[in-house]
Design an enzyme around this catalytic site. Sequence first.
Site, mmCIF file in Angstrom:
data_model
loop_
_atom_site.group_PDB
_atom_site.id
_atom_site.type_symbol
_atom_site.label_atom_id
_atom_site.label_comp_id
_atom_site.label_asym_id
_atom_site.label_seq_id
_atom_site.Cartn_x
_atom_site.Cartn_y
_atom_site.Cartn_z
ATOM 1 N N ASP A 6 0.886 -1.142 0.000
ATOM 2 C CA ASP A 6 0.000 0.000 0.000
ATOM 3 C C ASP A 6 0.938 1.209 0.000
ATOM 4 O OD1 ASP A 6 -2.275 1.574 0.341
ATOM 5 O OD2 ASP A 6 -1.913 1.665 2.498
ATOM 6 N N ASP A 34 -1.497 -0.574 5.942
ATOM 7 C CA ASP A 34 -1.638 -0.070 7.302
ATOM 8 C C ASP A 34 -2.752 -0.780 8.067
ATOM 9 O OD1 ASP A 34 -3.841 0.989 6.162
ATOM 10 O OD2 ASP A 34 -3.211 3.067 6.281
ATOM 11 N N ASP A 67 -7.542 -1.779 4.529
ATOM 12 C CA ASP A 67 -7.044 -2.818 3.641
ATOM 13 C C ASP A 67 -7.547 -4.204 4.007
ATOM 14 O OD1 ASP A 67 -5.517 -1.066 2.190
ATOM 15 O OD2 ASP A 67 -3.817 -1.226 3.562
#
Lengths: 619, 73
Positions: free
Chosen positions: A317, A510, A514
């Site tokens: 990410d 994080d 997600d």
Amino acid sequence: MNKKLKKKGYHILIASLLFASAFIFSTWKEIQLILFLTAYLAVGTEILKKAFQGIRNGRIFDENFLMMIATFGAFALHEYPEAVAVMLFFQIGEFFQGYAVNRSRKSIAALMDIRPEYARIKQGTEWQEISPEEVKPGEIILIRPGEKVPLDAQVILGESSVNTVALTGESLPRDIAPGDQILSGSINISGLIEARVLSSFKESTVAKILDLVENATHKKAPIEHFITKFAHYYTPAVVMIAFFLAIFPPFLIAGQTFSEWGYRAITFLVISCPCALVISIPLSFFGGLGAASKCGILIKGGNYLEALSHVKCVVFDKTGTLTQGSFAVRKINAIDISEEELLRLAAHAEYYSTHPIAQSIKMAYGKKINKKGITAVTEIPGRGLKMQFEGKEIAVGNIQLMKEMNISVPLFDEPGTPLFMAINNRYEGCIIIDDFLKEESVGVIKKLKKEGVKKTVILSGDCEKAVQYIANLAGIDEACGALLPADKIAWVESLQKTLKKGEKLLFVGDGINDAPVLARADIGVAMGGVGSDAAIEAADVVIMNDSLSKLLTAMSLSRATVLIAQENIVIALGIKFIVLGLGAMGFVSIWAAVFADVGVTLIAVLNAMRILGFYKKCL
Amino acid sequence: MKKVYYIENLDCAHCAAQIEAAVKTLPGVLAASVSFMTQKLIITAQGDMSKIEKDIQKIVHKIEPDCQLLKEE
């Protein structure tokens, strides 16, 4: 040492003395036989009892049964000392093994133990120490310097600094003052503090981490399952071979005696116990999980620990993972006035705004704000704002704001978010805000590639240009921006299809937005887990601080664990097969067989414990 | 329902695997796992829990007579 082990120790001691004294009466056969028999019973009763229980419960082929036939066989062949020795050494082996396993269990458990022992709560005017489990939310606790914070709490009195090393594996003191939250498991370093408890112990950070780590051993690695299956077939197979060895050669080959082949068959049985394998593999993984948690990496199962060594594709990410996750001023383009003046005006204009971009500008300015001078602030949602300051009309905002005010601005093709400024309806410059790459990112990506990762990818919800820019800076192979969570899953799935069987895809994010991707990836890694329940919940691996290099630590720890497990398989099976072969050919005495069996187990246990030394590397 | 038990004196890794396999086959038990290292048994089960518990006790006793099944507080 527990009671059971102590008892075993006494039995061994008594039997050894009886066994040794039997040799004094080497000329007086009857006395000698009695001494051998009592020694045998002293040390072997437990085994015989277990063997019979096993037979009664329909579990024939266990180690106790093997030892029983082996020693009965030796008695039948009139090899009395051998019969006693087999039992004695088998028990000595069991004793050491039990001792070693208990010790290892304890030292690994100690490694993972971040449990606070007590909490000091206010009882009237007195402070009283009670168990953290008994403290209710809302109660006031006192924490002295050097003590562990027992529960998640909010400081109400006193200033100090706390260290979260036990939670994150990283020694980084953080200053705290009244109003700040402190996490259970961190250590109060300097001052006396009073704090109000926020949640019960069961809901606290420390309890959640402990629960997660302890349950990790329940998710077993494929290699552990393999060993269990192997042991299931191995023991019966060896018993069958021993049986054929005792029966067929004396019948089929002229001049061969039953006693000679019977002896060989017994040797075979002695060496057949799969203990070394069955114990050392879970021990290696348990050690690996313990070492990881000491490094601030929570791995939710042996299966993930093993999978980490097969990672070939790493998907990142962007915000907060590769980048710092906070905005900062990258560049100031001033036209007629100085850069400093432009920043000063911007900071005043944004003073009342809570937008992250406004925060970054105020931070970059860093000087005192003349609040009184700020007048007539009008915020235009999605555009920016206008205000009066020192007799000037100032407008700050995005390109739309400038267009609506009919102010022409130069074209920009730079990454980051430009914040345009107009003074008295005239364009005066812009400030470019950006999220910076973490310092370590480039190095980590390079090392990942060196360690065999074939492909690195960024999947982000951010705009394509910003994502490409970060990918280039960090040296990442592929980048794709403007993705919705569902798009990310589709990408991860298509990337998984490019991998060969056994190769794993790791996603690191994080953990907050997600969750679906974390679950879809072979290994989902959440960063900055400390204090974030969502991250701990969703991921397979939680990196407690936000250091990307822990990814490398986790992967090398995984390789070390798997290597140790493989070494143990090779050592244990290798030595066993050699001794089995030599035993069948008649080159190995029962004595040597017992030593081989016990020795292999001890070597395997000691080897497994090597993994505990690993965590020192990450401190 | 998820339950955690502690198997005292579990010192044979092979037995741990056998206990796990046997508990899994009990009616009402949906999932079971024994960790040799932490000496814990975790089950997910539905139905008559006290009967299931008794059955587990029997299994543990059969496979490792020295072992005691304790409920986690």
